[in-house]
Design a protein around this motif. Structure first.
Motif, PDB file in Angstrom:
ATOM      1  N   GLY A  94     -17.876  48.208  96.459  1.00 12.91           N
ATOM      2  CA  GLY A  94     -19.099  48.848  95.984  1.00 12.91           C
ATOM      3  C   GLY A  94     -19.123  48.845  94.461  1.00 12.91           C
ATOM      4  N   LEU A  95     -20.104  49.507  93.903  1.00 10.55           N
ATOM      5  CA  LEU A  95     -20.256  49.551  92.449  1.00 10.55           C
ATOM      6  C   LEU A  95     -19.122  50.367  91.831  1.00 10.55           C
ATOM      7  CD1 LEU A  95     -22.008  48.952  89.926  1.00 10.55           C
ATOM      8  CD2 LEU A  95     -23.157  51.117  90.375  1.00 10.55           C
ATOM      9  N   GLU A  96     -18.448  49.777  90.854  1.00 12.40           N
ATOM     10  CA  GLU A  96     -17.426  50.472  90.073  1.00 12.40           C
ATOM     11  C   GLU A  96     -17.860  50.420  88.618  1.00 12.40           C
ATOM     12  OE1 GLU A  96     -13.177  49.795  91.835  1.00 12.40           O
ATOM     13  OE2 GLU A  96     -14.180  47.856  91.627  1.00 12.40           O
ATOM     14  N   HIS A  97     -17.311  51.297  87.797  1.00 10.00           N
ATOM     15  CA  HIS A  97     -17.689  51.264  86.394  1.00 10.00           C
ATOM     16  C   HIS A  97     -16.503  51.583  85.488  1.00 10.00           C
ATOM     17  CE1 HIS A  97     -18.179  55.556  87.314  1.00 10.00           C
ATOM     18  NE2 HIS A  97     -17.941  55.764  86.037  1.00 10.00           N
ATOM     19  N   PHE A  98     -16.642  51.149  84.238  1.00  8.45           N
ATOM     20  CA  PHE A  98     -15.698  51.503  83.183  1.00  8.45           C
ATOM     21  C   PHE A  98     -16.527  51.789  81.942  1.00  8.45           C
ATOM     22  CE2 PHE A  98     -16.290  46.986  82.582  1.00  8.45           C
ATOM     23  CZ  PHE A  98     -16.232  46.790  81.212  1.00  8.45           C
ATOM     24  N   ASN A  99     -15.871  52.303  80.927  1.00  5.87           N
ATOM     25  CA  ASN A  99     -16.575  52.710  79.716  1.00  5.87           C
ATOM     26  C   ASN A  99     -16.093  51.930  78.508  1.00  5.87           C
ATOM     27  OD1 ASN A  99     -18.058  54.864  80.999  1.00  5.87           O
ATOM     28  ND2 ASN A  99     -16.120  55.944  81.096  1.00  5.87           N
ATOM     29  N   LEU A 100     -16.959  51.814  77.544  1.00  6.22           N
ATOM     30  CA  LEU A 100     -16.596  51.268  76.241  1.00  6.22           C
ATOM     31  C   LEU A 100     -16.773  52.410  75.245  1.00  6.22           C
ATOM     32  CD1 LEU A 100     -15.805  48.450  75.009  1.00  6.22           C
ATOM     33  CD2 LEU A 100     -18.141  48.377  74.144  1.00  6.22           C
ATOM     34  N   GLN A 101     -15.659  52.858  74.671  1.00  2.67           N
ATOM     35  CA  GLN A 101     -15.702  53.903  73.652  1.00  2.67           C
ATOM     36  C   GLN A 101     -15.945  53.219  72.320  1.00  2.67           C
ATOM     37  OE1 GLN A 101     -15.470  57.347  74.053  1.00  2.67           O
ATOM     38  NE2 GLN A 101     -16.047  57.365  71.908  1.00  2.67           N
ATOM     39  N   VAL A 102     -16.995  53.622  71.619  1.00  2.00           N
ATOM     40  CA  VAL A 102     -17.413  52.957  70.388  1.00  2.00           C
ATOM     41  C   VAL A 102     -17.427  53.966  69.242  1.00  2.00           C
ATOM     42  CG1 VAL A 102     -19.312  51.734  69.262  1.00  2.00           C
ATOM     43  CG2 VAL A 102     -18.836  51.323  71.677  1.00  2.00           C
ATOM     44  N   THR A 103     -16.858  53.558  68.116  1.00  3.03           N
ATOM     45  CA  THR A 103     -16.921  54.352  66.892  1.00  3.03           C
ATOM     46  C   THR A 103     -17.537  53.481  65.811  1.00  3.03           C
ATOM     47  OG1 THR A 103     -14.944  55.582  67.511  1.00  3.03           O
ATOM     48  CG2 THR A 103     -15.604  55.672  65.190  1.00  3.03           C
TER      49      THR A 103
ATOM     50  N   ALA B 150     -15.896  49.802  66.004  1.00  2.00           N
ATOM     51  CA  ALA B 150     -14.599  49.700  66.677  1.00  2.00           C
ATOM     52  C   ALA B 150     -14.816  50.055  68.144  1.00  2.00           C
ATOM     53  CB  ALA B 150     -13.590  50.641  66.040  1.00  2.00           C
ATOM     54  N   PHE B 151     -14.152  49.318  69.054  1.00  2.00           N
ATOM     55  CA  PHE B 151     -14.372  49.565  70.480  1.00  2.00           C
ATOM     56  C   PHE B 151     -13.064  49.517  71.246  1.00  2.00           C
ATOM     57  CE2 PHE B 151     -14.626  45.016  69.911  1.00  2.00           C
ATOM     58  CZ  PHE B 151     -13.938  44.502  70.989  1.00  2.00           C
TER      59      PHE B 151
ATOM     60  N   THR C  33     -20.000  56.680  74.085  1.00  2.00           N
ATOM     61  CA  THR C  33     -19.380  56.037  75.231  1.00  2.00           C
ATOM     62  C   THR C  33     -20.490  55.344  76.006  1.00  2.00           C
ATOM     63  OG1 THR C  33     -17.672  57.727  75.342  1.00  2.00           O
ATOM     64  CG2 THR C  33     -18.020  56.397  77.314  1.00  2.00           C
ATOM     65  N   ILE C  34     -20.279  54.069  76.280  1.00  2.00           N
ATOM     66  CA  ILE C  34     -21.271  53.271  76.989  1.00  2.00           C
ATOM     67  C   ILE C  34     -20.660  52.856  78.323  1.00  2.00           C
ATOM     68  CG2 ILE C  34     -22.720  51.217  76.899  1.00  2.00           C
ATOM     69  CD1 ILE C  34     -22.069  51.337  73.788  1.00  2.00           C
TER      70      ILE C  34
END
Length: 156
Positions: free
Chosen positions: A122-131, A69-70, A143-144
């Motif tokens: 510039g470089l931005e980021h977000f996360n993928l929460q994975v279960t 699940a993500f 968290t990736i």
């Protein structure tokens, strides 16, 4: 010199994370491993897709009822402005061949990024929460992080 060839390299399937050190960019997320599942995220340019890859490494009988699940989570990149928010569930099956080895089960989650109309950020980021669950029980959570780089035509 290499910057001119970057879009071609990416179209050929080379991950930006691998090219980052060559171009003097910050390194992208590396392969990680949890619950016999290795993970990887690309760091594309605006307007491209972030590819989260998951590959199962374990006994074939353990793959039954294995779900992932993500959910995307904002960090310096914001859903709706920098990327498309997404949630979902994917299943591994013994029939999912890896594109590299042809044997280990493999799945991908694609998250579209958006082109910023306000110029460079510039470089931005977000996360993928994975279960990861098996038979409804949580096996692992992680968290990736994935980066989004300014559109390639803005890099000088």
């Amino acid at each position: 010199m290499l910057r001119k060839h970057l879009p071609l390299a990416l179209l050929c399937g080379l991950p930006l994370a691998a090219l980052g050190p060559v171009l003097g960019l910050a390194p992208g997320p590396a392969w990680g491993q949890s619950a016999n599942i290795s993970t990887h995220a690309t760091s594309p340019f605006e307007g491209w897709e972030v590819v989260f890859s998951f590959q199962y490494h374990g006994p074939a009988e353990d793959i039954e009822n294995l779900e992932l699940a993500f959910e995307t989570v904002d960090a310096t990149a914001v859903a709706g402005e920098d990327y498309v928010a997404s949630t979902g569930t994917v299943r591994f099956t013994a029939a999912d061949p890896s594109p590299t080895t042809g044997s280990a089960p493999f799945v991908r989650i694609l998250i579209p990024t958006l082109i910023d109309q306000d110029g460079t950020e510039g470089l931005e980021h977000f996360n993928l929460q994975v279960t990861v669950t098996r038979d409804g029980e949580t096996v692992s959570t992680q968290t990736i992080q994935a980066g989004i780089r300014d559109a390639w035509w803005r890099i000088s």
